[in-house]
Design a protein around this motif. Structure first.
Motif, PDB file in Angstrom:
ATOM      1  N   UNK A 176       0.847  -1.177   0.000  1.00 33.11           N
ATOM      2  CA  UNK A 176       0.000   0.000   0.000  1.00 33.11           C
ATOM      3  C   UNK A 176       0.893   1.241   0.000  1.00 33.11           C
ATOM      4  N   UNK A 177       0.187   2.357  -0.218  1.00 38.20           N
ATOM      5  CA  UNK A 177       0.903   3.610  -0.151  1.00 38.20           C
ATOM      6  C   UNK A 177       1.432   3.801   1.246  1.00 38.20           C
ATOM      7  N   UNK A 178       2.641   4.352   1.306  1.00 37.02           N
ATOM      8  CA  UNK A 178       3.238   4.583   2.601  1.00 37.02           C
ATOM      9  C   UNK A 178       2.343   5.412   3.487  1.00 37.02           C
ATOM     10  N   UNK A 179       2.400   5.158   4.690  1.00 38.08           N
ATOM     11  CA  UNK A 179       1.583   5.897   5.638  1.00 38.08           C
ATOM     12  C   UNK A 179       2.032   7.342   5.678  1.00 38.08           C
ATOM     13  N   UNK A 180       1.231   8.158   6.295  1.00 36.83           N
ATOM     14  CA  UNK A 180       1.555   9.578   6.385  1.00 36.83           C
ATOM     15  C   UNK A 180       2.829   9.808   7.176  1.00 36.83           C
ATOM     16  N   UNK A 181       3.026   8.989   8.183  1.00 36.52           N
ATOM     17  CA  UNK A 181       4.236   9.150   8.999  1.00 36.52           C
ATOM     18  C   UNK A 181       5.476   8.861   8.172  1.00 36.52           C
ATOM     19  N   UNK A 182       5.425   7.787   7.373  1.00 35.72           N
ATOM     20  CA  UNK A 182       6.592   7.431   6.568  1.00 35.72           C
ATOM     21  C   UNK A 182       6.864   8.508   5.521  1.00 35.72           C
ATOM     22  N   UNK A 183       5.812   9.014   4.859  1.00 31.99           N
ATOM     23  CA  UNK A 183       6.022  10.070   3.867  1.00 31.99           C
ATOM     24  C   UNK A 183       6.556  11.345   4.510  1.00 31.99           C
ATOM     25  N   UNK A 184       6.049  11.615   5.704  1.00 26.32           N
ATOM     26  CA  UNK A 184       6.554  12.808   6.402  1.00 26.32           C
ATOM     27  C   UNK A 184       8.044  12.679   6.690  1.00 26.32           C
ATOM     28  N   UNK A 185       8.453  11.495   7.124  1.00 24.91           N
ATOM     29  CA  UNK A 185       9.874  11.275   7.403  1.00 24.91           C
ATOM     30  C   UNK A 185      10.708  11.330   6.120  1.00 24.91           C
ATOM     31  N   UNK A 186      10.086  10.803   5.020  1.00 24.41           N
ATOM     32  CA  UNK A 186      10.809  10.855   3.741  1.00 24.41           C
ATOM     33  C   UNK A 186      10.987  12.304   3.299  1.00 24.41           C
ATOM     34  N   UNK A 187       9.926  13.142   3.463  1.00 23.54           N
ATOM     35  CA  UNK A 187      10.035  14.543   3.085  1.00 23.54           C
ATOM     36  C   UNK A 187      11.130  15.260   3.900  1.00 23.54           C
ATOM     37  N   UNK A 188      11.173  14.963   5.173  1.00 19.58           N
ATOM     38  CA  UNK A 188      12.219  15.591   5.991  1.00 19.58           C
ATOM     39  C   UNK A 188      13.615  15.159   5.529  1.00 19.58           C
ATOM     40  N   UNK A 189      13.724  13.883   5.199  1.00 17.44           N
ATOM     41  CA  UNK A 189      15.017  13.364   4.742  1.00 17.44           C
ATOM     42  C   UNK A 189      15.431  14.013   3.419  1.00 17.44           C
ATOM     43  N   UNK A 190      14.484  14.082   2.471  1.00 18.96           N
ATOM     44  CA  UNK A 190      14.792  14.681   1.170  1.00 18.96           C
ATOM     45  C   UNK A 190      15.014  16.189   1.280  1.00 18.96           C
ATOM     46  N   UNK A 191      14.428  16.810   2.317  1.00 16.41           N
ATOM     47  CA  UNK A 191      14.661  18.239   2.502  1.00 16.41           C
ATOM     48  C   UNK A 191      16.095  18.503   2.980  1.00 16.41           C
ATOM     49  N   UNK A 192      16.546  17.618   3.819  1.00 14.18           N
ATOM     50  CA  UNK A 192      17.925  17.765   4.296  1.00 14.18           C
ATOM     51  C   UNK A 192      18.932  17.391   3.220  1.00 14.18           C
ATOM     52  N   UNK A 193      18.592  16.435   2.401  1.00 11.32           N
ATOM     53  CA  UNK A 193      19.506  15.949   1.364  1.00 11.32           C
ATOM     54  C   UNK A 193      18.772  16.004   0.028  1.00 11.32           C
ATOM     55  N   UNK A 194      19.420  16.490  -0.982  1.00 13.97           N
ATOM     56  CA  UNK A 194      18.802  16.590  -2.317  1.00 13.97           C
ATOM     57  C   UNK A 194      18.689  15.196  -2.923  1.00 13.97           C
TER      58      UNK A 194
END
Length: 701
Positions: A176-194
């Motif tokens: 299934x689509x990643x949960x909101x928590x996982x996407x939120x963590x992914x966004x934070x990770x991608x924000x810190x690193x391009x």
């Protein structure tokens, strides 16, 4: 070293300062009138002297210098006949010879043992050590940066992988689509690193800045293909893309990798490049600043220590010759001496003050001791000792005619002023001709030529000095509170072997002369009063100086008191003093030879002709005593011939003579005349000995 030479060029500045200092001293030495101006003749004379001293310069180089400098100097001379000191220095420095001297001075400063070289080596080593230290520091910083590399991307990927595994465990039946928590963590990770691509636990969650609506399950072989295609399509260099893997942070092979993140590091690389460039520029600026500050410190040290030391060295060299010892630092302009003399180190200031004190003392000492003697002691580096050496020299004695009469009724200060005026002029003439002034004895002056300083034409120089003294005294008069006193001098010159050296005691000595020639010179000087002449010389002087544009005529053959050997005494005549002077002197010499051969009638005729010629040239009332005296003597011998053993020598029994009238002599001549013969005229006054010169002949007759 190249940077230091580029910034301040201290070595060239020091060389130019030394050059200007030496040229300024030269100007002061050449400016005999002390009016601050020199002629172009002085410049050309100085140029020729310097060129003459360049022994090691090939002749071809000298010719090249002259071909360039002479036309230019002639052009400058046509525009300026007079030069001040500054113009003199600028003109000489612009010549090729001046530039060559500056180049040699630079080479002298680069001497391996010179103080400038030592300072330069210290500065070069300091700059080199500083550069090496900076490079070592940069290397250490690079090592520190490598050891402390950024691990946040790996750590963040590990945390996301753990979260993804938990999500997968809760939904084992489907993806299934990643949960909101996982996407939120992914966004934070991608924000810190391009992040351009993110795979977690074998599923693709992030691509092109978007969290995928449904995770894509990829087989292991597809993961490698997707990653390589993404890198290829990113138009980034390999070093600008960071591939982070988990669980193995070092090994990204598909067999062990569950999670992969592709991070775009182009911005970071650009920032690091800019930062590295700024660091390099900063380091270069700091190095240049260090070199500049070091050079400024060396410049300050050069101005406050090195230049004064070099100037002190020049002063010591000058002092050893004593020729420029009268020039002080106060005589030099401020741009040559320097403005930092007050900022000297205490030790250097004390050294300069001590040297000035010593220079004043030596300068005063040189006024008591002949400068040539002092120069010899300086050059040899020896202490004065008692001892004399045998040498051939020419001696000059000079005094003021009728000095006691001149001083009568004068105040003591007036006597001193008159004496200083006359002896000062005599001393200047002696110094100008290279003689050594030995003593002032009342109104007498004793000088020597060819000792202690050798001179090739010392006999000619001594006679020329005597004639120049008379020329200087011709119009000299001293104005006292009572009257105007004309000044006239008597000179005696003799050349021969003497003993010269240090005489006296071991604790107190002086440079002096010993020998019979000294006494003979003094007698010649005194005989001027007997014959009313100005300069009498001996036979040895005439033998050495004949043919050098000098005129001599024999005055008498005498045996002075204390000597048995006769000496023919000659008068030195000034060439060009009268029309036909040379023929007159030759006629007088011919008459003297006839006189010695006992041909008195012919001799009387010759002396009478000479007397008439001399008196006509000197003006109304003038009497030529030597020729009149010899003519009167011939007259007496004609009337009363001398005995067969007569040798024509006048044997004197006195050291000094006073002026007398010829009437006494003519009275003796009258006694020898035959009865009834007319008496000779007696209205001519002469200077003669107080004893009748014909007494012996009268008694024998």
């Amino acid at each position: 070293p190249a940077l230091m030479a580029y910034f301040m060029r201290q070595k060239l500045a020091l060389a130019r300062r030394i050059m200007l200092r030496r040229l300024w001293r030269t100007c002061l030495f050449l400016d005999t009138d002390h009016d601050g101006m020199l002629t172009f003749f002085d410049l050309k004379y100085f140029y020729a002297s310097i060129l003459h001293r360049c022994h090691r310069m090939p002749k071809s180089c000298m010719i090249d210098l002259l071909n360039v400098d002479v036309p230019w100097l002639m052009e400058i001379e046509a525009q300026n006949q007079q030069l001040d000191y500054g113009h003199f220095s600028r003109v000489f420095n612009c010549t090729l010879l001046g530039k060559e001297l500056l180049r040699r001075l630079l080479l002298d400063l680069e001497d391996d043992t010179g103080i400038w070289t030592l300072i330069k080596k210290v500065g070069d080593r300091s700059a080199l050590k500083m550069c090496i230290g900076v490079l070592i520091l940069l290397g250490l910083l690079q090592l520190v940066v490598d050891e402390e590399a950024d691990k946040s991307a790996q750590q963040g990927l590990a945390q996301l992988d753990t979260i993804a595994q938990v999500e997968h465990a809760e939904h084992l039946d489907k993806i299934m689509v990643g949960t909101a928590y996982l996407c939120e963590q992914i966004h934070q990770y991608t924000h810190l690193h391009s992040v351009s691509l993110l795979m977690l636990d074998g599923l693709l969650y992030w691509e092109d800045g978007v969290c995928l609506p449904k995770a894509m399950d990829l087989p292991p072989h597809r993961i490698s293909q997707v990653v390589n295609a993404k890198v290829a399509n990113s138009n980034l260099r390999n070093e600008e893309v960071l591939q982070v893997c988990y669980p193995s942070l070092e090994d990204c092979s598909m067999g062990v990798t569950r999670s992969v993140a592709l991070i775009d590091q182009s911005d970071k690389h650009r920032a690091n490049g800019v930062w590295s460039l700024l660091n390099s520029v900063t380091v270069i600026i700091l190095m240049l600043l260090y070199v500049y500050i070091l050079n400024m410190k060396i410049s300050t040290f050069s101005k406050t220590s090195l230049q004064p030391l070099r100037a002190l060295l020049d002063d010591m060299v000058v002092l050893s010759s004593l020729e420029l010892a009268d020039i002080d630092d106060e005589d030099l302009p401020i741009d040559i001496v320097g403005k930092n003399s007050t900022n000297l180190a205490d030790e250097l200031q004390y050294l300069q003050n001590s040297f000035r004190t010593m220079r004043h003392a030596i300068r005063s000492w040189s006024k008591y001791v002949p400068p040539a003697i002092v120069s010899q002691l300086f050059s040899a580096g020896l202490e004065a000792e008692i001892g004399v050496v045998r040498t051939d020299a020419t001696i000059l004695f000079c005094d003021i005619t009728s000095f006691e009469t001149c001083c009568r009724d004068l105040y003591p200060q007036e006597v001193l002023d008159m004496l200083s005026m006359v002896t000062g002029t005599i001393a200047d003439v002696i110094h100008r001709n290279g003689g050594t002034l030995l003593e002032f004895i009342g109104d007498e002056v004793l000088a020597a030529f060819n000792t202690p300083k050798p001179q090739d034409n010392h006999v000619y120089l001594a006679v020329a000095t005597a004639l120049q003294i008379h020329a200087a005294m011709r119009d000299m008069k001293y104005h006292s509170h009572l009257r105007e006193i004309p000044i006239q001098c008597r000179c005696g010159v003799h050349s021969g072997p003497i003993f010269s050296g240090n005489i006296g005691s071991h604790k107190r000595m002086k440079y002096g002369l010993l020998g019979d020639g000294i006494n003979l010179t003094a007698r010649l000087k005194g005989l001027n009063s007997r014959y009313q002449t100005l300069t009498l010389v001996s036979e040895s002087v005439v033998a050495e100086a004949r043919g050098r544009n000098l005129l001599f005529r024999p005055i008498d053959s005498v045996a002075v008191k204390g000597k048995k050997e006769p000496t023919v005494v000659y008068e030195a005549m000034i060439p060009g003093s009268m029309q036909g002077a040379r023929s007159t002197a030759q006629r007088h010499t011919e008459g003297f030879r006839l006189y010695q051969r006992r041909r008195f009638a012919e001799a009387r005729e010759a002396f009478t002709e000479v007397a008439e010629a001399m008196e006509a040239a000197q003006g109304s009332g003038a009497r030529d005593v030597p020729s009149r005296m010899l003519a009167a003597r011939c007259e007496g011998y004609i009337e009363c011939p001398p005995p067969p053993d007569w040798d024509g020598v006048e044997r004197l029994v006195k050291k000094s003579f006073e002026e007398t009238k010829l009437r006494d002599v003519e009275a003796d001549v009258a006694e020898m005349q035959l009865p009834g013969q007319a008496e000779t005229e007696s209205d001519v006054s002469f200077t003669f000995s107080s004893e009748p010169c014909m007494t012996a002949q009268v008694s024998s007759c």
